[in-house]
Design a protein around this motif. Sequence first.
Motif, PDB file in Angstrom:
ATOM      1  N   UNK A   1       6.818   7.956  -6.418  1.00  0.00           N
ATOM      2  CA  UNK A   1       6.247   7.319  -5.244  1.00  0.00           C
ATOM      3  C   UNK A   1       5.345   6.415  -5.729  1.00  0.00           C
ATOM      4  N   UNK A   2       4.443   6.506  -6.620  1.00  0.00           N
ATOM      5  CA  UNK A   2       3.281   5.935  -7.126  1.00  0.00           C
ATOM      6  C   UNK A   2       4.096   4.562  -8.076  1.00  0.00           C
TER       7      UNK A   2
ATOM      8  N   UNK B   1       0.709  -1.194  -0.105  1.00  0.00           N
ATOM      9  CA  UNK B   1      -0.082  -0.326   0.180  1.00  0.00           C
ATOM     10  C   UNK B   1       0.842   1.548   0.063  1.00  0.00           C
ATOM     11  N   UNK B   2       1.997   1.309   0.354  1.00  0.00           N
ATOM     12  CA  UNK B   2       3.025   2.147   0.447  1.00  0.00           C
ATOM     13  C   UNK B   2       3.051   3.215  -0.862  1.00  0.00           C
TER      14      UNK B   2
ATOM     15  N   UNK C   1       7.588  18.427  -6.388  1.00  0.00           N
ATOM     16  CA  UNK C   1       6.714  17.368  -5.569  1.00  0.00           C
ATOM     17  C   UNK C   1       5.847  16.696  -6.400  1.00  0.00           C
ATOM     18  N   UNK C   2       5.607  17.032  -7.795  1.00  0.00           N
ATOM     19  CA  UNK C   2       4.613  16.533  -8.691  1.00  0.00           C
ATOM     20  C   UNK C   2       5.597  15.271  -9.416  1.00  0.00           C
ATOM     21  N   UNK C   3       6.792  15.401  -9.830  1.00  0.00           N
ATOM     22  CA  UNK C   3       7.546  14.201 -10.217  1.00  0.00           C
ATOM     23  C   UNK C   3       7.668  13.434  -9.013  1.00  0.00           C
ATOM     24  N   UNK C   4       7.912  13.763  -7.829  1.00  0.00           N
ATOM     25  CA  UNK C   4       8.336  13.179  -6.476  1.00  0.00           C
ATOM     26  C   UNK C   4       6.886  12.126  -6.531  1.00  0.00           C
TER      27      UNK C   4
ATOM     28  N   UNK D   1       1.965   7.085  -0.455  1.00  0.00           N
ATOM     29  CA  UNK D   1       3.098   8.265  -0.634  1.00  0.00           C
ATOM     30  C   UNK D   1       2.514   9.261  -1.791  1.00  0.00           C
ATOM     31  N   UNK D   2       1.803   8.575  -2.758  1.00  0.00           N
ATOM     32  CA  UNK D   2       1.389   9.453  -4.062  1.00  0.00           C
ATOM     33  C   UNK D   2       0.246  10.386  -3.144  1.00  0.00           C
ATOM     34  N   UNK D   3      -0.563   9.876  -2.299  1.00  0.00           N
ATOM     35  CA  UNK D   3      -1.443  10.852  -1.592  1.00  0.00           C
ATOM     36  C   UNK D   3      -0.870  11.908  -0.997  1.00  0.00           C
TER      37      UNK D   3
END
Length: 378
Positions: free
Chosen positions: A265-266, A241-242, A258-261, A246-248
Motif C-alpha cells: 500500500x505504501x 495521500x492514499x 497485513x505487514x506485506x500488505x 493505506x499504510x497507516x
Amino acid sequence: MAGHKKNENVLIVEDEEDIRNFCRRALEKPSISTYAASGGMEALEYIQRVKFALMLTDIKMPGLGGEELLKRTKAVSPSTDVIVMTGFPALDSTIRIFKSGACDYIVKPFDAQSLRMTVDSHLEQREQRGDIEWERSLMKKLVCSDVETSKLARENKDAISETILKLCAIAEYPSGLVGGHLLRMRDYCVIIARSLGLTEKQAELIKYASPLHDIGKIGICKSTLLKPGKLTAEEYEEVKRHPLIGAQILSGSGNEILEPARDIALVHHEKFDGTGYPRRISGEDIPVFGRIAAIADVFDALTSRRVYKPSYTIEKAVEIMGSEAGRHFDPLILKVFLGSIEKVRKTAEEFKDTRQGPSGSPGGDNGDILPDPEKKSE
C-alpha cells in the motif's frame, strides 16, 4: 455516468434546517423521492414506515447521533445504504463508520454537484447485476478461496478474518472500479512472483496482500475519485495521500499478511528511478512486493476502462510499459512480467469485467503513458 432509472426513496437526516433543505434541492429529480428528518429518532420512525434505498445522515446531532442511527438502521433495514455526512474524519472513525455499515461518506462542506455525483453513483450501483453483494463476494474470494486446503489460510485464520473486514470496509463505496481489477491484479502478482523464482510461500503472501494496495482511498474525497475529467493540481495532491493512509490503516497488526500488505500500500506508486510518491525512494530500496505490485497495477489500469480513459490492448500496454523499464519499473521484474504475457492474457480473460464501471470520456492527456493511474493527466 448513465444514471439510475428506478425511482428510489432517499432519507436526509440533518439537524440543521439549511443543510437539510440544500440536500433536498440538490437531489431533486423525477427518479428520487426525498424525505427529511431533523434527528435520529424521527429518522427511525420514517424507516419503520418507508423503504429507503439510501439514507444520508449527519454524525453529530442532538439526541440520537449518526453512528447509533447507522447501527439501528442496518439492524432494522439492512438493505438501506447509508452515506455519512461529516467533517474530514480521522482514520479510526472512518474505519468505525464503515464497519458499522456505512457505504460511503461525503465531507462537509460539499457542493450540490459532489452530493449528486455521490448519491447517483450509489443508486446506479444498486441497479447493476449483483450489486454490493457481488462486489463483497469477489473481495472475499481474494482471501478465502481454497480456505479448506490452503495451509496459509489454516495457519492465519485471524489474519484472514481481519483482512476480510478491511476489504469489506471499502467494498461498498464507489471507486469507479469493479471487483475484477483486484482479482486480476492479485493473479498478475502471483505470476510475477513465481516467474521471478520467489518461494511458494512468498507467492501465497503476495496473493493475499496485494488486493489491499488501494485501501487508503477510503480517506480520499469520492467526488475526486469519480471525476471524469482532468484532476486539478490540488486534487492530485489529495489522491497522492492514499498510500500513506493505506499504510497507516494496515500498520501495527504484526501478522504475516497485513505487514506485506502495508508495504505494498505504501510503495506501489514509487518509481524505480526515484520520481514516484509518497517517499521518492528508488531501486531496491522499494520492497520487492511493491515493485511487483506497481507493474501489475499499472498493467491492469492500462488494459481496463476507467471513467477518464478507454482500455488499451494488451499489445499497446506492453509497448507503453516497455518504454518505462528502468524509469517507472524495475527492469528485471518487468522483463519477467512481459515474458509471461501469455499467462497474463489468460488471467485477463478469466477475470474480464462482466459489468462496467462508470463510463466517461478520457480525462486529460493519457494517450502516451499512464505511470500514475489515478492522475489522469501528465
